[in-house]
Write a protein that holds these residues in place. Structure first.
Motif, PDB file in Angstrom:
ATOM      1  N   MET A 100      -8.430  -3.116  37.366  1.00 63.40           N
ATOM      2  CA  MET A 100      -7.698  -4.375  37.266  1.00 63.40           C
ATOM      3  C   MET A 100      -8.634  -5.543  36.956  1.00 63.40           C
ATOM      4  SD  MET A 100      -5.087  -3.843  40.458  1.00 63.40           S
ATOM      5  CE  MET A 100      -4.029  -2.400  40.536  1.00 63.40           C
ATOM      6  N   LEU A 101      -9.770  -5.585  37.686  1.00 64.83           N
ATOM      7  CA  LEU A 101     -10.751  -6.629  37.387  1.00 64.83           C
ATOM      8  C   LEU A 101     -11.323  -6.442  35.988  1.00 64.83           C
ATOM      9  CD1 LEU A 101     -12.738  -6.948  40.744  1.00 64.83           C
ATOM     10  CD2 LEU A 101     -11.005  -8.506  39.838  1.00 64.83           C
ATOM     11  N   TYR A 102     -11.394  -5.195  35.568  1.00 67.58           N
ATOM     12  CA  TYR A 102     -11.895  -4.890  34.224  1.00 67.58           C
ATOM     13  C   TYR A 102     -11.030  -5.587  33.174  1.00 67.58           C
ATOM     14  CZ  TYR A 102     -12.545  -2.122  29.961  1.00 67.58           C
ATOM     15  OH  TYR A 102     -12.754  -1.729  28.663  1.00 67.58           O
ATOM     16  N   TYR A 103      -9.722  -5.483  33.317  1.00 59.95           N
ATOM     17  CA  TYR A 103      -8.810  -6.101  32.353  1.00 59.95           C
ATOM     18  C   TYR A 103      -8.792  -7.620  32.500  1.00 59.95           C
ATOM     19  CZ  TYR A 103      -7.138  -1.370  31.581  1.00 59.95           C
ATOM     20  OH  TYR A 103      -7.067  -0.040  31.279  1.00 59.95           O
ATOM     21  N   LEU A 104      -8.876  -8.103  33.755  1.00 58.56           N
ATOM     22  CA  LEU A 104      -8.867  -9.547  33.990  1.00 58.56           C
ATOM     23  C   LEU A 104     -10.056 -10.218  33.328  1.00 58.56           C
ATOM     24  CD1 LEU A 104      -7.861 -12.138  35.377  1.00 58.56           C
ATOM     25  CD2 LEU A 104      -9.144 -11.429  37.419  1.00 58.56           C
ATOM     26  N   PHE A 105     -11.263  -9.684  33.570  1.00 57.35           N
ATOM     27  CA  PHE A 105     -12.458 -10.311  33.016  1.00 57.35           C
ATOM     28  C   PHE A 105     -12.586 -10.084  31.508  1.00 57.35           C
ATOM     29  CE2 PHE A 105     -13.565 -10.531  37.469  1.00 57.35           C
ATOM     30  CZ  PHE A 105     -14.233 -11.751  37.558  1.00 57.35           C
ATOM     31  N   ASP A 106     -12.018  -8.997  31.030  1.00 61.60           N
ATOM     32  CA  ASP A 106     -11.973  -8.789  29.586  1.00 61.60           C
ATOM     33  C   ASP A 106     -11.114  -9.867  28.935  1.00 61.60           C
ATOM     34  OD1 ASP A 106     -12.430  -7.154  27.133  1.00 61.60           O
ATOM     35  OD2 ASP A 106     -10.250  -6.876  27.259  1.00 61.60           O
ATOM     36  N   TYR A 107      -9.998 -10.191  29.571  1.00 61.53           N
ATOM     37  CA  TYR A 107      -9.109 -11.248  29.068  1.00 61.53           C
ATOM     38  C   TYR A 107      -9.805 -12.610  29.125  1.00 61.53           C
ATOM     39  CZ  TYR A 107      -5.255 -14.601  29.021  1.00 61.53           C
ATOM     40  OH  TYR A 107      -4.434 -15.667  28.737  1.00 61.53           O
TER      41      TYR A 107
ATOM     42  N   PHE B 119     -12.472  -1.472  38.803  1.00 60.59           N
ATOM     43  CA  PHE B 119     -13.535  -1.575  37.801  1.00 60.59           C
ATOM     44  C   PHE B 119     -13.377  -0.652  36.600  1.00 60.59           C
ATOM     45  CE2 PHE B 119     -15.677  -2.861  41.815  1.00 60.59           C
ATOM     46  CZ  PHE B 119     -15.924  -4.181  41.469  1.00 60.59           C
ATOM     47  N   ALA B 120     -12.542   0.364  36.692  1.00 58.77           N
ATOM     48  CA  ALA B 120     -12.426   1.325  35.591  1.00 58.77           C
ATOM     49  C   ALA B 120     -11.319   0.939  34.616  1.00 58.77           C
ATOM     50  CB  ALA B 120     -12.174   2.727  36.141  1.00 58.77           C
ATOM     51  N   ASP B 121     -11.403   1.484  33.434  1.00 60.03           N
ATOM     52  CA  ASP B 121     -10.317   1.385  32.459  1.00 60.03           C
ATOM     53  C   ASP B 121      -9.280   2.426  32.868  1.00 60.03           C
ATOM     54  OD1 ASP B 121      -8.603   1.355  30.340  1.00 60.03           O
ATOM     55  OD2 ASP B 121     -10.065   1.988  28.839  1.00 60.03           O
ATOM     56  N   ILE B 122      -8.282   1.997  33.607  1.00 57.61           N
ATOM     57  CA  ILE B 122      -7.330   2.945  34.195  1.00 57.61           C
ATOM     58  C   ILE B 122      -6.348   3.517  33.176  1.00 57.61           C
ATOM     59  CG2 ILE B 122      -7.485   2.069  36.554  1.00 57.61           C
ATOM     60  CD1 ILE B 122      -5.024   0.387  36.050  1.00 57.61           C
TER      61      ILE B 122
ATOM     62  N   SER C 198     -17.422   8.556  28.838  1.00 54.18           N
ATOM     63  CA  SER C 198     -18.383   7.762  29.599  1.00 54.18           C
ATOM     64  C   SER C 198     -17.710   6.943  30.698  1.00 54.18           C
ATOM     65  CB  SER C 198     -19.180   6.842  28.668  1.00 54.18           C
ATOM     66  OG  SER C 198     -18.316   6.009  27.918  1.00 54.18           O
ATOM     67  N   GLU C 199     -16.418   6.683  30.559  1.00 54.98           N
ATOM     68  CA  GLU C 199     -15.692   5.932  31.591  1.00 54.98           C
ATOM     69  C   GLU C 199     -15.659   6.688  32.916  1.00 54.98           C
ATOM     70  OE1 GLU C 199     -13.991   2.319  32.576  1.00 54.98           O
ATOM     71  OE2 GLU C 199     -14.836   2.962  30.650  1.00 54.98           O
ATOM     72  N   LEU C 200     -15.919   7.999  32.861  1.00 53.60           N
ATOM     73  CA  LEU C 200     -16.004   8.791  34.084  1.00 53.60           C
ATOM     74  C   LEU C 200     -17.086   8.277  35.020  1.00 53.60           C
ATOM     75  CD1 LEU C 200     -15.695  12.596  33.220  1.00 53.60           C
ATOM     76  CD2 LEU C 200     -14.008  11.102  34.230  1.00 53.60           C
ATOM     77  N   LEU C 201     -18.110   7.613  34.477  1.00 54.39           N
ATOM     78  CA  LEU C 201     -19.200   7.111  35.303  1.00 54.39           C
ATOM     79  C   LEU C 201     -18.694   6.191  36.407  1.00 54.39           C
ATOM     80  CD1 LEU C 201     -22.137   6.317  32.844  1.00 54.39           C
ATOM     81  CD2 LEU C 201     -22.050   8.060  34.628  1.00 54.39           C
TER      82      LEU C 201
END
Length: 406
Positions: free
Chosen positions: A1-8, A92-95, A277-280
């Motif tokens: 979720m934070l991943y998408y928020l900060f990407d935006y 933190f992940a691309d869900i 790589s998103e598995l990391l």
């Protein structure tokens, strides 16, 4: 979720620092830190809650030193691992990534099976827990889901290697590899290290390659069932399953990293797997959760993971290995699980054979699984755990070295 928020925020407002969330290494580091924090801080609260509800382990008398002192120790501590893994992943992940979705499904699915098993043991006072056939059925269904998604989902691909060719005008041009659906996997120690499950059925007739799922899905089911049960058997003394699993997961994290990097995968002659790589992020959170859980599970344990944890970590490890196409390394990488399972199988089969032949059953080990054999030999359990960890580290290094030894 934070991943998408900060990407935006980065794209729309160029917020200073927001671009950090575009870096895999930063998100992985944040995941491991947050999972550690959750496990260590909220783990204590979960333990106190379990104690308050009297959710304690009932210990069978196996004649092991210090065994009865563990009676009443809170169990279902696998909830700490599950919570500490999923929260950082969701943040933190691309869900939307198919591999992350697969692992979230695996974590929840196996967590539910383990929870039901622990619930029956504790609240129904049935020491056998969930019937074995229902446990196996749950593992088989998960294997069916994972195998089907891996085979049929359009985003589960490998990328062919780039190549060069000489044109009719004697010019050298690059032919870029395409993403393709494939059920190929890497074979350790061999130079031509590709094994295609489709070849196992193609000999039956022309066009049979399209039915490779008849081979691939049962293989996935076997791996998921075997590894989850192996982790379950390993969970017998304080810190053994959690520590061994953290070592295995770290090695798998290295495989995921190199498989998701086109330069490293080309150099090491392994499959480049787009989006893997998103598995990391998941693996970082998983390792952090296991290490954080060890804070309370190391000898003398304040909490046991129960089947809620052991079945879950086994299922997660199996699915990661399948995703990064390193499932054939499992007997080496998961050597501790393998040895524990093998000791039980040998003990039971030898006992039955000798009983049928001589009228009295004999045993190969003083007790199975293997860690109990060493307990019977009067080794302290902390020494057993430490030595098993050392063996696990050795096996993990051997597994990583197979990237170059062929």
């Amino acid at each position: 979720m934070l991943y998408y928020l900060f990407d935006y925020l980065e794209k729309q407002y160029q917020l200073p620092g927001a671009g950090l969330f575009g870096f895999l290494t930063f998100r992985a580091a944040m995941s491991v830190l947050l999972s550690l924090l959750i496990a260590m801080v909220y783990g204590k609260r979960i333990i106190l809650f379990l104690q308050k509800k009297q959710i304690g382990e009932s210990i069978r008398d196996l004649g092991l030193e210090g065994q009865q002192q563990k009676a009443g120790t809170p169990t279902m501590g696998g909830l700490i691992i599950i919570m500490s893994t999923l929260i950082p992943v969701l943040l933190f992940a691309d869900i939307k990534n198919i591999y992350v979705i697969l692992l979230v499904i695996t974590t929840i699915w196996m967590g539910i099976i383990g929870f039901v098993d622990d619930y029956i043991k504790i609240f129904k006072k049935d020491k056998q827990g969930l019937k074995g056939r229902f446990k196996i059925m749950g593992q088989v269904v998960l294997g069916l889901i994972v195998g089907s998604i891996m085979y049929f989902h359009p985003e589960v691909t490998i990328k062919e290697k780039d190549s060069t060719r000489i044109t009719e005008n004697f010019k050298v041009e690059t032919v870029f590899g395409q993403e393709t659906k494939s059920v190929m996997t890497n074979v350790p120690f061999f130079k031509n290290n590709e094994l295609d499950y489709a070849e196992w059925i193609s000999w039956t007739g022309e066009g049979m390659e399209s039915y490779a799922w008849l081979i691939f899905i049962p293989v996935v089911i076997l791996i998921v069932t075997a590894v989850s049960n192996g982790a379950n058997l390993t969970d017998g003394i304080d810190g053994l399953a959690a520590g061994s699993s953290a070592i295995i997961a770290l090695a798998l994290g290295i495989f995921a990293w190199v498989s998701g990097n086109i330069q490293f995968s080309d150099y090491l002659d392994i499959f480049y797997i787009p989006r893997v790589s998103e598995l990391l992020i998941f693996i970082a959170a998983f390792v952090g959760a296991l290490i954080g859980f060890l804070w309370y599970n190391a000898y003398p344990a304040q909490v046991f993971m129960g089947d809620t944890g052991s079945l879950t970590i086994g299922g997660v490890i199996a699915v990661i290995a399948i995703i990064v196409r390193k499932e054939l390394l499992i007997p080496i990488l998961c050597g501790i699980f393998f040895a524990e399972t093998l000791s039980v199988m040998l003990q039971v089969s030898y006992f039955k054979r000798t009983k049928k032949k001589y009228g009295e059953g004999k045993r190969l080990f003083l007790m199975a699984p293997l860690h109990h054999h060493f307990q019977k030999k009067m080794y302290h359990e902390s020494k057993i755990v430490t030595r098993f960890w050392i063996i696990g580290i050795f096996l993990a290094i051997v597994s990583i070295v197979t990237l170059k030894i062929r």
